[in-house]
Design a protein around this motif. Structure first.
Motif, PDB file in Angstrom:
ATOM      1  N   LEU A 151      60.754  69.703 124.585  1.00 12.62           N
ATOM      2  CA  LEU A 151      59.792  69.136 123.644  1.00 12.62           C
ATOM      3  C   LEU A 151      58.436  68.985 124.313  1.00 12.62           C
ATOM      4  CD1 LEU A 151      62.144  66.429 122.107  1.00 12.62           C
ATOM      5  CD2 LEU A 151      61.674  68.734 121.249  1.00 12.62           C
ATOM      6  N   PRO A 152      57.361  69.252 123.580  1.00 12.86           N
ATOM      7  CA  PRO A 152      56.037  69.343 124.223  1.00 12.86           C
ATOM      8  C   PRO A 152      55.499  68.037 124.785  1.00 12.86           C
ATOM      9  CG  PRO A 152      55.863  69.559 121.827  1.00 12.86           C
ATOM     10  CD  PRO A 152      57.319  69.620 122.157  1.00 12.86           C
ATOM     11  N   GLY A 170      59.739  75.168 125.931  1.00 19.87           N
ATOM     12  CA  GLY A 170      59.959  75.526 124.541  1.00 19.87           C
ATOM     13  C   GLY A 170      61.379  75.255 124.101  1.00 19.87           C
ATOM     14  N   HIS A 171      61.580  75.235 122.795  1.00 20.84           N
ATOM     15  CA  HIS A 171      62.883  74.963 122.196  1.00 20.84           C
ATOM     16  C   HIS A 171      63.426  76.240 121.586  1.00 20.84           C
ATOM     17  CE1 HIS A 171      66.086  72.922 120.101  1.00 20.84           C
ATOM     18  NE2 HIS A 171      65.677  71.746 120.536  1.00 20.84           N
ATOM     19  N   ALA A 174      62.970  77.235 117.921  1.00 20.09           N
ATOM     20  CA  ALA A 174      61.684  77.728 117.421  1.00 20.09           C
ATOM     21  C   ALA A 174      61.653  79.243 117.276  1.00 20.09           C
ATOM     22  CB  ALA A 174      60.550  77.270 118.342  1.00 20.09           C
ATOM     23  N   LEU A 285      65.370  69.029 113.153  1.00 19.78           N
ATOM     24  CA  LEU A 285      64.461  70.057 113.655  1.00 19.78           C
ATOM     25  C   LEU A 285      64.781  71.416 113.029  1.00 19.78           C
ATOM     26  CD1 LEU A 285      62.087  70.631 115.481  1.00 19.78           C
ATOM     27  CD2 LEU A 285      63.665  70.914 117.396  1.00 19.78           C
ATOM     28  N   ILE A 322      57.434  65.142 117.440  1.00 18.47           N
ATOM     29  CA  ILE A 322      56.666  66.322 117.845  1.00 18.47           C
ATOM     30  C   ILE A 322      55.298  66.342 117.160  1.00 18.47           C
ATOM     31  CG2 ILE A 322      56.594  68.856 117.765  1.00 18.47           C
ATOM     32  CD1 ILE A 322      59.704  68.728 117.991  1.00 18.47           C
ATOM     33  N   LEU A 369      55.591  73.793 119.043  1.00 19.39           N
ATOM     34  CA  LEU A 369      56.709  74.357 119.803  1.00 19.39           C
ATOM     35  C   LEU A 369      56.452  75.793 120.261  1.00 19.39           C
ATOM     36  CD1 LEU A 369      59.793  72.982 117.831  1.00 19.39           C
ATOM     37  CD2 LEU A 369      58.957  72.236 120.056  1.00 19.39           C
ATOM     38  N   GLU A 370      55.305  76.351 119.894  1.00 18.12           N
ATOM     39  CA  GLU A 370      54.986  77.708 120.336  1.00 18.12           C
ATOM     40  C   GLU A 370      54.752  77.740 121.843  1.00 18.12           C
ATOM     41  OE1 GLU A 370      51.799  79.719 118.432  1.00 18.12           O
ATOM     42  OE2 GLU A 370      52.829  79.894 116.506  1.00 18.12           O
ATOM     43  N   THR A 371      55.239  78.774 122.488  1.00 17.18           N
ATOM     44  CA  THR A 371      55.009  78.970 123.925  1.00 17.18           C
ATOM     45  C   THR A 371      54.493  80.387 124.155  1.00 17.18           C
ATOM     46  OG1 THR A 371      57.330  79.623 124.197  1.00 17.18           O
ATOM     47  CG2 THR A 371      56.780  77.328 124.669  1.00 17.18           C
ATOM     48  N   SER A 375      61.270  80.970 126.239  1.00 13.86           N
ATOM     49  CA  SER A 375      61.619  79.793 127.039  1.00 13.86           C
ATOM     50  C   SER A 375      62.423  80.159 128.279  1.00 13.86           C
ATOM     51  CB  SER A 375      62.405  78.790 126.190  1.00 13.86           C
ATOM     52  OG  SER A 375      63.569  79.385 125.640  1.00 13.86           O
TER      53      SER A 375
END
Length: 391
Positions: A151-152, A170-171, A174, A285, A322, A369-371, A375
């Motif tokens: 989680l950010p 990241g999750h 997502a 989520l 979030i 949640l964007e990376t 992840s």
């Protein structure tokens, strides 16, 4: 190649299925990042076993292990903790990665650090120190070098609580293809006309206690909607071990739900749903990322009620935490009132301001949640950094 040359030796502990999936993603990414084979030792499930892990013992022994389970089975667990730590130290890995299951894995990490301080130790999935028992953060610092956070907001919380450094990786939800497909269906489809039949998701939980406490108020909510003259279908994904309980409880409901056990049908139901009434948990989520407007409920048992004063977080809903504001309404214990829930649902399954507000909030959750990279790749980069530092 790793910093020492030859195969990379990774010790890994994953008790839950979700942790086993995270571990498998990490190992696959490590093979690319290190340009070497990855030899595994430790504890894991079918996904890690498919990548070559021969577990020290069956990972199911530490799955879903909470405080009550530890007290009930303490002697055997203490033996497993010692056995696992000894096996890891004997294998002389380049790094130890513990994944979730903190009551077990962090105790192993502490023993490994005491037996061989040269082994870097990384914990994957931040314990919810931001929600309760914040002292766990600083307690991890002597034997955990870094935490991989889903989680950010968690890296900043770890810093605030003087815990180990954290990296947001990241999750996996997502980028889950089923969730992305459900979101696409909601974002691309036209709004339903006011007279159209609605699809309501009911998700009373996956544990027997959760289900038993929520089925009655959920059924009463359905009755209120039915008596108010609403035209709706019920979609009810569940899991096999509680399905008989669900089937028995719903037989007298005025609207009979479609009870769903198949994963593919579950995700199709997420794509069809106009709104959801759900047990608070990770499913919140899933629903947010699928763009299903939601109301969350939870009824605690007497043990959990005694722990409520220890909770320090302002919301139990991941989408709210979030986004930073109450995107999804939450109702607990005596505030799970069916007549109120029914009225809230009618504001969510129609094209009205409450629905629009949640959809805006869900987009904020997805954006947060964007990376920049998958992840598993970010996690692998952190692991390789610690291996290089220990060489």
């Amino acid at each position: 190649m790793n910093a020492k040359g030859g195969a990379l030796k990774l010790a890994i502990i994953a008790g839950e299925e979700s942790g086993d999936l995270l571990g498998a993603d990490l190992v696959k990414a490590l093979r690319v990042e290190s340009d070497a084979e990855v030899e595994l030792t430790g504890v894991g499930g079918r996904n890690l076993m498919a990548l070559g892990l021969e577990p020290i013992f069956n990972a199911e022994e530490i799955a879903l292990m909470g405080v009550s389970a530890i007290l009930r089975d303490l002697p055997r667990l203490l033996r497993r903790i010692g056995q696992t730590a000894q096996a890891i130290v004997k294998a002389k890995p380049d790094c130890l990665v513990t994944i979730d299951s903190p009551e077990f894995s962090l105790r192993v990490a502490k023993k490994v650090r005491a037996l061989d301080p040269s082994i870097p130790i990384i914990h994957y999935v931040c314990p919810s120190v931001w929600a309760w028992r914040p002292g766990r953060a600083i307690a991890m610092r002597p034997h955990v070098d870094e935490i991989l956070c889903l989680l950010p907001f968690e890296p900043a919380e770890l810093e605030r609580l003087k815990g180990p450094p954290g990296t947001f990786v990241g999750h996996r939800l997502a980028t889950d293809p089923d969730i992305l497909a459900a979101a696409s269906a909601h974002l691309s489809g036209p709004a339903k006309p006011a007279y159209a039949q609605r699809e309501l998701l009911l998700l009373p939980g996956s544990r027997r206690g959760e289900v038993s406490r929520l089925l009655e108020p959920f059924g009463e909510t359905v009755r209120h909607l039915h008596e108010a003259g609403h035209d709706f279908r019920l979609l009810m994904p569940t899991v096999p071990h509680v399905a008989p309980m669900v089937e028995a409880a719903v037989k007298d409901w005025p609207v009979q739900p479609e009870i769903i056990l198949e994963p593919a049908r579950k995700w199709a139901a997420f794509a069809e749903a106009d709104a959801a009434l759900a047990c608070s948990g990770t499913v919140s989520l899933e629903l947010a990322l699928s763009r299903v407007p939601t109301i969350l409920c939870y009824k605690t048992d007497f043990v959990a009620r005694a722990l409520i004063p220890l909770i320090t977080v302002w919301s139990a809903a991941l989408p709210n935490l979030i986004a930073g504001w109450p995107v999804v309404p939450e109702h607990f214990n005596q505030y799970v009132r069916p007549s109120y829930l029914a009225r809230q649902l009618t504001g969510l399954w129609a094209d009205k301001p409450p629905r629009a507000a949640q959809m805006d909030g869900f987009q904020q959750v997805a954006d947060a949640l964007e990376t920049p990279r998958p992840s598993g790749q970010i996690a692998a980069e952190v692991v390789m950094r610690h291996i290089a530092g220990a060489a």
